[in-house]
Write a protein that holds these residues in place. Structure first.
Motif, PDB file in Angstrom:
ATOM      1  N   GLU A 225       0.613  -0.971   0.168  1.00 21.10           N
ATOM      2  CA  GLU A 225       0.304   0.061   0.276  1.00 21.10           C
ATOM      3  C   GLU A 225       1.073   1.116  -0.053  1.00 21.10           C
ATOM      4  O   GLU A 225       1.919   1.386   0.745  1.00 21.10           O
ATOM      5  CB  GLU A 225      -0.374  -0.139   1.527  1.00 21.10           C
ATOM      6  CG  GLU A 225      -1.902   1.297   0.962  1.00 21.10           C
ATOM      7  CD  GLU A 225      -3.362   1.063   2.470  1.00 21.10           C
ATOM      8  OE1 GLU A 225      -4.162   0.942   2.020  1.00 21.10           O
ATOM      9  OE2 GLU A 225      -2.470   1.566   3.262  1.00 21.10           O
ATOM     10  N   LEU A 226       0.645   1.912  -0.720  1.00 17.12           N
ATOM     11  CA  LEU A 226       1.672   2.909  -1.029  1.00 17.12           C
ATOM     12  C   LEU A 226       0.505   4.060  -0.546  1.00 17.12           C
ATOM     13  O   LEU A 226      -0.585   4.573  -1.316  1.00 17.12           O
ATOM     14  CB  LEU A 226       1.858   3.603  -2.484  1.00 17.12           C
ATOM     15  CG  LEU A 226       2.438   3.023  -3.596  1.00 17.12           C
ATOM     16  CD1 LEU A 226       2.603   3.019  -4.662  1.00 17.12           C
ATOM     17  CD2 LEU A 226       4.343   2.491  -2.633  1.00 17.12           C
ATOM     18  N   ARG A 227       0.517   4.973   0.357  1.00 20.48           N
ATOM     19  CA  ARG A 227       0.125   6.507   1.224  1.00 20.48           C
ATOM     20  C   ARG A 227       0.805   7.658   0.622  1.00 20.48           C
ATOM     21  O   ARG A 227       1.623   7.756   1.043  1.00 20.48           O
ATOM     22  CB  ARG A 227      -0.321   5.564   2.226  1.00 20.48           C
ATOM     23  CG  ARG A 227      -0.402   4.684   3.431  1.00 20.48           C
ATOM     24  CD  ARG A 227      -0.716   4.670   4.091  1.00 20.48           C
ATOM     25  NE  ARG A 227      -1.379   5.045   5.055  1.00 20.48           N
ATOM     26  CZ  ARG A 227      -2.653   5.700   5.993  1.00 20.48           C
ATOM     27  NH1 ARG A 227      -3.139   3.907   5.630  1.00 20.48           N
ATOM     28  NH2 ARG A 227      -3.450   6.080   5.866  1.00 20.48           N
ATOM     29  N   GLN A 280      -2.747   2.671  -3.667  1.00 21.29           N
ATOM     30  CA  GLN A 280      -2.166   4.543  -4.093  1.00 21.29           C
ATOM     31  C   GLN A 280      -3.913   4.208  -2.702  1.00 21.29           C
ATOM     32  O   GLN A 280      -4.794   4.379  -3.554  1.00 21.29           O
ATOM     33  CB  GLN A 280      -2.245   4.389  -5.558  1.00 21.29           C
ATOM     34  CG  GLN A 280      -0.897   3.933  -5.965  1.00 21.29           C
ATOM     35  CD  GLN A 280      -0.821   5.004  -7.633  1.00 21.29           C
ATOM     36  OE1 GLN A 280      -1.486   5.584  -7.833  1.00 21.29           O
ATOM     37  NE2 GLN A 280       0.441   4.514  -7.566  1.00 21.29           N
ATOM     38  N   ARG A 282      -5.140   7.862  -0.636  1.00 22.33           N
ATOM     39  CA  ARG A 282      -4.746   9.414  -0.307  1.00 22.33           C
ATOM     40  C   ARG A 282      -5.235   9.552   0.596  1.00 22.33           C
ATOM     41  O   ARG A 282      -6.060   9.792   1.103  1.00 22.33           O
ATOM     42  CB  ARG A 282      -4.883  10.251  -1.498  1.00 22.33           C
ATOM     43  CG  ARG A 282      -5.086  10.524  -2.697  1.00 22.33           C
ATOM     44  CD  ARG A 282      -4.981  11.462  -3.897  1.00 22.33           C
ATOM     45  NE  ARG A 282      -6.438  11.137  -3.855  1.00 22.33           N
ATOM     46  CZ  ARG A 282      -7.561  12.431  -3.804  1.00 22.33           C
ATOM     47  NH1 ARG A 282      -7.214  13.151  -4.048  1.00 22.33           N
ATOM     48  NH2 ARG A 282      -7.912  11.733  -4.933  1.00 22.33           N
TER      49      ARG A 282
END
Length: 288
Positions: A225-227, A280, A282
């Motif tokens: 997971e890219l935050r 991804q 936000r």
């Protein structure tokens, strides 16, 4: 007038003349008797070859030295060296022979005074009934020795397919004993002890029926997971901009069944079929 000599005087002169001769004869006779007394007739048997000898030796050691018979530390002499000799005695010599003996899989070097294989086995206390011998029992053993392989008869129990079979065997390997029990090994089948090991007396051997196979499984690879912080979103708000997708790893396992029981699969190899796609997100940072 001529005077006649008395007879007693003549007798005295005769005795004086004969006495030295008698002493000489007596001395010679005594010496001959002593010479004859020292000479003995004995029988000497060396490795089965017997001779009758006349000897002046006082004991067995002297006799053997006279005859040039050399004795080693493993040789047998009867009676023992140093024993006194008398007329009519018998002396027996048996030279030892080196024997490289492999008995039931164990190799040793021993000495024997027997001149045949059968005699050596008897002397060494080896039970030869039902045994396998690498040469005939009647073979003679020379002074140079012999290499001999002996496998005695043993009792072995073979467990296979739910049955027990006990056999008498002189087999060299467990595999051979199993075959003698009328049991075949197929494919990946093996035994509870090494098939090429030596079967011991009283041993129980279990036949392992083995079925091998393979199985391929597709296993998921978790995604990351890219935050990413987003000032346009209120604090505490999270928006998934692009969903993640697990990857796929293809794994090949070896499967084995032993006597009908499935064993734990063993991982053989794997390959990534599809890489995972990160998710991804936000994350809002603006004040509420």
């Amino acid at each position: 007038a001529h005077r006649r000599r008395p007879r007693c005087a003549d007798r005295a002169d005769s005795v004086r003349r004969l006495l030295p001769q008698a002493l000489v004869v007596a001395f010679l006779a005594g010496g001959t008797a002593a010479f004859v007394a020292e000479d003995k007739a004995v029988r000497l048997d060396v490795d089965g070859r017997t001779r009758t000898l006349h000897t002046f030796a006082d004991d067995v050691t002297g006799l053997l030295a006279e005859e040039g018979v050399r004795i080693g530390p493993h040789d047998a002499v009867t009676p023992a060296p140093g024993t006194g000799l008398g007329h009519g005695d018998r002396v027996e010599v048996r030279h030892a022979r080196p024997l490289v003996l492999t008995l039931d899989g164990r190799r040793t070097r021993v000495w024997t005074t027997a001149d045949t294989v059968e005699g050596a086995l008897r002397q060494l206390g080896v039970r030869a009934e039902g045994a396998y011998l690498s040469t005939s029992r009647s073979r003679r053993i020379g002074r140079e020795g012999l290499t001999l392989d002996v496998r005695t008869e043993r009792s072995v129990t073979v467990m296979a397919d739910g049955r027990a079979r006990t056999i008498r065997t002189n087999a060299a390997t467990v595999r051979e004993a199993v075959a003698q029990a009328g049991i075949g090994l197929r494919g990946q089948d093996t035994t509870s002890v090494a098939p090429d090991s030596f079967p011991r007396d009283g041993q129980t051997v279990t036949v392992l029926r083995i079925t091998d196979g393979q199985e391929v499984r597709d296993e998921p690879i978790p995604f990351r997971e890219l935050r990413v912080e987003d000032r346009t979103l209120p604090r505490g708000t999270e928006v998934v901009e692009r969903p993640g997708r697990p990857g796929v790893r293809r794994v090949t396992y070896a499967l084995r069944t032993v006597n009908g029981v499935r064993q734990k699969p063993r991982r053989l190899r794997d390959e990534v079929v599809r890489e995972p796609r990160p998710q991804q997100v936000r994350v809002g940072t603006a004040p509420a």
